[in-house]
Scaffold this active site. Structure first.
Site, short mmCIF file in Angstrom:
data_model
loop_
_atom_site.label_atom_id
_atom_site.label_comp_id
_atom_site.label_asym_id
_atom_site.label_seq_id
_atom_site.Cartn_x
_atom_site.Cartn_y
_atom_site.Cartn_z
N ASP A 193 -11.97 16.88 -56.55
CA ASP A 193 -10.58 17.08 -56.18
C ASP A 193 -9.83 17.45 -57.46
O ASP A 193 -10.33 17.28 -58.58
CB ASP A 193 -9.98 15.85 -55.49
CG ASP A 193 -8.72 16.20 -54.70
OD1 ASP A 193 -8.13 17.29 -54.94
OD2 ASP A 193 -8.30 15.40 -53.86
C1 BGC Z 1 -5.62 17.35 -52.77
C2 BGC Z 1 -6.69 18.26 -52.20
C3 BGC Z 1 -6.33 19.71 -52.45
C4 BGC Z 1 -6.13 19.92 -53.95
C5 BGC Z 1 -5.75 21.33 -54.32
C6 BGC Z 1 -5.32 17.67 -54.23
O1 BGC Z 1 -4.22 16.95 -54.70
O2 BGC Z 1 -6.04 16.00 -52.67
O3 BGC Z 1 -6.85 18.04 -50.82
O4 BGC Z 1 -7.32 20.55 -51.96
O5 BGC Z 1 -5.09 19.04 -54.41
O6 BGC Z 1 -4.45 21.60 -53.91
#
Ligand code: BGC
Length: 720
Positions: free
Chosen positions: A207
């Protein structure tokens, strides 16, 4: 081999190395649409119903089709890898990203998630199943340690991932949180469970900002360009990236016209709407009988079509319930009154603005990624109503606001020391300045923002003191009232959890007053997750529309006027109160899943509406059941759609289990009077439980029951 290939080039793309077959690969959020590399109104994205709404259709063919549409959106926007589906569970309705997940049930989540993956990947775009694992709430999300016992982890939180692997997802995202002491990007679960036990050979990415160590267990650390990742087996991991590049380069997605997209999203929204209550068969209504319709409530003229956070996209248009009903009832008068105000933060100004004197923009909200900048935005705000308007700024940086040539605000806005970095986008600090103006008066606005990567110009017009009375008066004169209530981005978004399930503001009071004034009222609930309904007995019809995507307003009109049935069934228990719901508050950094297997309908929470519940417009009689084969008839007066649900139980089990659990479901359609036979596919783990470090099947017979919800079962059979 260069370990830097294992870290993104920037926020949304991977590094390229043509000599080894690695072209530039672009990734993008997220479940509600495809954002692409820019995140604003200049690059709009088809906005599909939120994941909970898709799951509420219980319709794998529908979800597969919506995912195909998203694949086309990906190609149109130069995206190779979609950061979806989100398959964490609705452990509790307090979870801030509840709207972004499918269900409280692991099998329904797995089946819907697998359909989503198939639809995307059959069109050549990679899915990213996220967030592995136990990322079910937002409070302290970067660090919280979820303590989950092994059986609960296997039977609930890991099961959707296990089931979706059958659809061969090309990427999986490792979560921010820890599970049982180890941060997920370093977790042994990636090697022992995902890779070895499940045989997963695709890319595991982190993530955003989740990679903590040089030897993290991920193949790809996002975003770039910096990360600590530098493992000994660079070749193996790069090979997985090269395989991903090949997979996403194999074909182009099938094209969709704008009209096809609109039709699919309209039908998909209605398919997920859950008609929770329909006292005296108020719905459907005949359009020709309506002369005057009152649309009331904060979300009536301004539909909330998607949830907040990384899933946010900018739709090309949205249809509000007011617009949808007006279009469907050209001969009726459809009037609107907001009634009450549900927000407390300053909303984004609805303006056409000039950025840095050169760039004309149709928004008051600006987002970039990368280095902070200094910008100046100029616009005018014309007051529709006389009174006190608040004009302000939100973001992290230094702001100077000038109104009609006078500097009214000069301030540095910062995040608190414990803030989630996402707050900068999802709930930024804000300041407003009140000014009193006449109706029609225009104010010159200049906002200078220094050192920002995102900011908003805000405008909150005055809300009339007579709002509630005006709405009641309008309701009294109408042949039909549609009240649209819901949550706001302030209470339901990524980055934080909900602290209450009550509708924000005085919306409960609005419903009570309006239903008193006119009992011919439909309450439309525009929320991504359950809300409390202290007024339920007073509301003849209640339609749950989730965040229904850009066509939600048309779909609401279709369902109210009976052009289509409300197809949805609850993918999650709708609790009667907040009693006994699992908490999202870590204690000293630890969040113990102490409810174990007792999540949602598997537990003791008293439902207002049970899991699987949802009314249609026809009648069904369940006639016979043999194993998982069910015969039923549409005994109503119109064609209909039914979701046949099968639950298992094991009387006298030696193992502690829920009273019953979902093992299969199927959507059937039948004309009035027609009989259908359906072989309901069962979950591969339908009869298994986890004990002594392995899946086990208890000997003897299981009972299968078929029906309309976990609390409305009509037939039973045995299975051994
Ligand atoms: C979220 C993800 C997301 C990523 C990119 C993170 O803060 O938890 O689900 O894909 O950001 O935006």
């Amino acid at each position: 081999m260069d370990a830097r290939l294992l870290t993104g080039a920037d926020f949304w793309s991977l590094r390229e190395a043509p000599e080894i077959g690695l072209r530039r690969i672009v990734v993008s959020d997220g479940p509600a649409g495809v954002r692409g590399e820019t995140w604003d109104e200049r690059s709009p994205s088809a906005n599909v119903p939120a994941p909970t709404a898709l799951a509420a259709s219980w319709d794998v063919a529908r979800v597969e089709r919506v995912a195909r549409l998203l694949a086309f959106e990906c190609r149109r926007k130069g995206v190779d890898v979609l950061l979806a589906p989100t398959v964490n569970l609705h452990r509790t309705p307090y979870g801030g990203r509840h709207f972004e997940c499918f269900s409280e049930d692991p099998y329904l989540t797995g089946a819907i998630g697998a359909a989503f993956v198939r639809g995307l990947q059959e069109e050549g775009v990679a899915a990213t199943v996220k967030h592995f694992v136990a990322n079910d709430s937002e409070t302290e999300r970067f660090t919280l340690d979820a303590i989950v016992d092994e059986r609960t982890l296997r039977e609930l939180y890991a099961l959707p991932f296990e089931l979706i692997l059958a659809a061969d997802p090309w990427a999986v995202m490792a979560a921010y949180n820890r599970v049982n002491g180890t941060t997920m990007t370093d977790s042994p679960l990636i090697q022992s469970l995902l890779r070895e036990e499940w045989g997963y050979d695709g890319v595991v990415m982190s993530d955003w900002g989740a990679t903590r160590s040089a030897d993290a267990a991920v193949d790809l650390a996002m975003p770039g360009p910096d990360s600590p990742l530098d493992p000994p087996d660079v070749e193996v991991r790069v090979a997985r990236l090269v395989a991903l590049a090949e997979r996403v380069s194999a074909k182009d997605a099938t094209a969709w016209s704008d009209a096809e997209i609109a039709a699919e999203l309209r039908a998909a929204a209605a398919d997920g709407f859950v008609l929770a209550r329909n006292h005296g068969s108020l719905l459907p209504l005949t359009g020709s009988s309506l002369r005057k319709v009152a649309v009331i409530g904060p979300n009536g003229a301004d539909a909330r079509t998607l949830g907040g956070g990384s899933a946010t996209v900018y739709p090309p248009y949205t249809v509000s319930p007011l617009e949808g009903l007006r279009a469907a009832l050209p001969h009726a008068e459809v009037a609107f009154a907001p009634g009450v105000k549900a927000h407390t933060r300053l909303p984004v100004a609805k303006v056409t603005a000039m950025l840095d004197g050169t760039e004309q923009r149709e928004t008051g909200e600006f987002i970039w990624f990368g280095d902070p900048r200094t910008v100046e935005v100029r616009t005018t705000i014309t007051a529709e109503a006389a009174g006190e308007h608040v004009i302000g700024a939100s973001g992290v940086g230094r702001f100077t606001l000038t109104l009609d040539g006078t500097v009214v605000l000069e301030e540095e806005l910062t995040l608190g020391p414990d803030a989630d970095p996402g707050e900068q986008l999802f709930a930024p600090p804000q300041r407003g300045v009140p000014i009193t103006v006449e109706a029609g008066q225009t104010v010159d606005v200049v906002l200078r923002a220094e050192g920002v990567t995102a900011f908003q110009l805000n405008h909150d017009p005055p809300f009339p003191d007579t709002g509630l009375e005006d709405a009641v008066a309008l309701a009294r004169e109408a042949d039909l009232v549609v009240i649209v209530v819901g949550t706001t981005p302030e209470v339901e978004s990524e980055g934080f959890d909900r602290s209450s399930l009550a509708l924000p503001g005085a919306q409960d009071e609005l419903i009570r007053r309006v239903t008193d004034a006119n009992p011919k009222t439909v309450v439309v609930v525009n929320a991504g997750a359950p809300v409390l309904m202290p007024w339920i007995k007073q509301a003849p019809a209640v339609l749950l529309t989730w965040f229904g995507g850009q066509e939600a307003g048309n779909a609401i009109a279709d369902v109210i006027l009976g052009a289509v049935e409300p197809g949805g069934r609850l993918p999650t228990t709708w609790p009667a109160s907040e009693d006994g719901l699992p908490s999202v508050q870590p204690v000293d950094g630890v969040l113990t899943y102490s409810e174990g297997l007792k999540v949602g309908y598997r537990g003791d929470v008293v439902p207002l509406f049970p899991f699987g519940h949802g009314l249609g417009y026809s009648e069904w009689r369940y006639l016979a059941m043999d194993g998982a084969r069910v015969r039923l008839a549409n005994t109503g007066t119109r064609g209909g759609r039914e979701v046949v649900q099968i639950y298992a139980s094991k009387p006298d089990s030696a193992v502690e289990r829920p009273a019953r659990w979902l093992v299969g479901f199927a959507v059937v359609e039948a004309a009035a009077g027609e009989e259908v036979i359906v072989d309901v596919p069962l979950s591969p783990r339908a009869f298994d439980h986890w004990a002594d470090g392995a899946w086990q099947r208890e000997p003897g017979e299981f009972v299968l029951e078929a029906g309309r919800s976990v609390a409305d079962l009509k037939l039973s059979s045995s299975w051994s």
